[in-house]
Scaffold this motif. Sequence first.
Motif, PDB file in Angstrom:
ATOM      1  N   LYS A  98     108.612  18.177 -49.328  1.00  0.00           N
ATOM      2  CA  LYS A  98     109.783  18.294 -49.800  1.00  0.00           C
ATOM      3  C   LYS A  98     110.524  19.783 -49.932  1.00  0.00           C
ATOM      4  O   LYS A  98     111.218  19.822 -50.059  1.00  0.00           O
ATOM      5  CB  LYS A  98     109.328  17.955 -51.119  1.00  0.00           C
ATOM      6  N   ASN A 144     114.252  11.063 -45.740  1.00  0.00           N
ATOM      7  CA  ASN A 144     113.864  10.232 -47.043  1.00  0.00           C
ATOM      8  C   ASN A 144     112.328  11.105 -47.048  1.00  0.00           C
ATOM      9  O   ASN A 144     111.368  10.475 -46.456  1.00  0.00           O
ATOM     10  CB  ASN A 144     113.587   9.104 -47.413  1.00  0.00           C
ATOM     11  N   TRP A 167     105.214   2.398 -56.878  1.00  0.00           N
ATOM     12  CA  TRP A 167     105.391   3.004 -55.809  1.00  0.00           C
ATOM     13  C   TRP A 167     106.863   2.715 -55.131  1.00  0.00           C
ATOM     14  O   TRP A 167     107.298   3.283 -54.867  1.00  0.00           O
ATOM     15  CB  TRP A 167     104.333   3.478 -55.038  1.00  0.00           C
ATOM     16  N   PHE A 180     103.877  15.300 -47.478  1.00  0.00           N
ATOM     17  CA  PHE A 180     104.648  15.464 -49.129  1.00  0.00           C
ATOM     18  C   PHE A 180     105.859  16.678 -49.403  1.00  0.00           C
ATOM     19  O   PHE A 180     106.455  17.151 -49.506  1.00  0.00           O
ATOM     20  CB  PHE A 180     104.658  14.593 -49.552  1.00  0.00           C
ATOM     21  N   ILE A 182     109.787   4.844 -56.122  1.00  0.00           N
ATOM     22  CA  ILE A 182     109.971   6.465 -55.814  1.00  0.00           C
ATOM     23  C   ILE A 182     110.134   6.181 -54.708  1.00  0.00           C
ATOM     24  O   ILE A 182     110.736   7.095 -54.250  1.00  0.00           O
ATOM     25  CB  ILE A 182     108.397   6.249 -56.610  1.00  0.00           C
ATOM     26  N   VAL A 183     109.120   5.525 -53.804  1.00  0.00           N
ATOM     27  CA  VAL A 183     110.125   5.400 -51.976  1.00  0.00           C
ATOM     28  C   VAL A 183     111.105   5.088 -51.442  1.00  0.00           C
ATOM     29  O   VAL A 183     111.851   6.247 -51.150  1.00  0.00           O
ATOM     30  CB  VAL A 183     108.851   4.664 -51.047  1.00  0.00           C
ATOM     31  N   ARG A 209     116.625   6.386 -54.205  1.00  0.00           N
ATOM     32  CA  ARG A 209     117.452   7.766 -54.606  1.00  0.00           C
ATOM     33  C   ARG A 209     118.668   7.095 -55.339  1.00  0.00           C
ATOM     34  O   ARG A 209     119.635   7.157 -54.556  1.00  0.00           O
ATOM     35  CB  ARG A 209     117.614   8.751 -52.980  1.00  0.00           C
ATOM     36  N   TYR A 260     109.241  11.016 -49.512  1.00  0.00           N
ATOM     37  CA  TYR A 260     108.424  10.260 -50.063  1.00  0.00           C
ATOM     38  C   TYR A 260     108.632   9.088 -49.007  1.00  0.00           C
ATOM     39  O   TYR A 260     107.241   8.703 -49.403  1.00  0.00           O
ATOM     40  CB  TYR A 260     109.690   9.487 -51.352  1.00  0.00           C
ATOM     41  N   ALA A 291     105.192   8.442 -47.498  1.00  0.00           N
ATOM     42  CA  ALA A 291     103.939   6.630 -47.379  1.00  0.00           C
ATOM     43  C   ALA A 291     103.446   6.254 -46.644  1.00  0.00           C
ATOM     44  O   ALA A 291     102.936   5.690 -46.624  1.00  0.00           O
ATOM     45  CB  ALA A 291     105.472   6.289 -48.665  1.00  0.00           C
TER      46      ALA A 291
END
Length: 105
Positions: free
Chosen positions: A100, A66, A49, A96, A52-53, A56, A68, A72
Amino acid sequence: MILLSIFAMAGLVFFSRYLFLEPKLPIKLNHTTQRLLAYSSPAILTAIWAPIVFIRDGDLAISPTNPYLLGALFAAVMVWKTKNVLWTTVVSMALFLILKLAVFV
């Protein structure tokens, strides 16, 4: 060839787990090894994770835009307060998705 590789990997994973989960087999790990293996799940999950978090396009992305990172952080606070992993997963995934698709288009 790909299908053979998939079945070989599946068999390897299954039998490596089976050796430690089958109570009739005489394989026992000592206390130190069991303590060390207790850290493997959190380490692997963090390795999955964290990129991913926090990353970018190859750069560190620690900003309030962000989604993500916001998802989180929300999930971490929610699971800490509620102690309910299923409810946290569902609600943080919904947040999320909203972030997004609607907020940070």
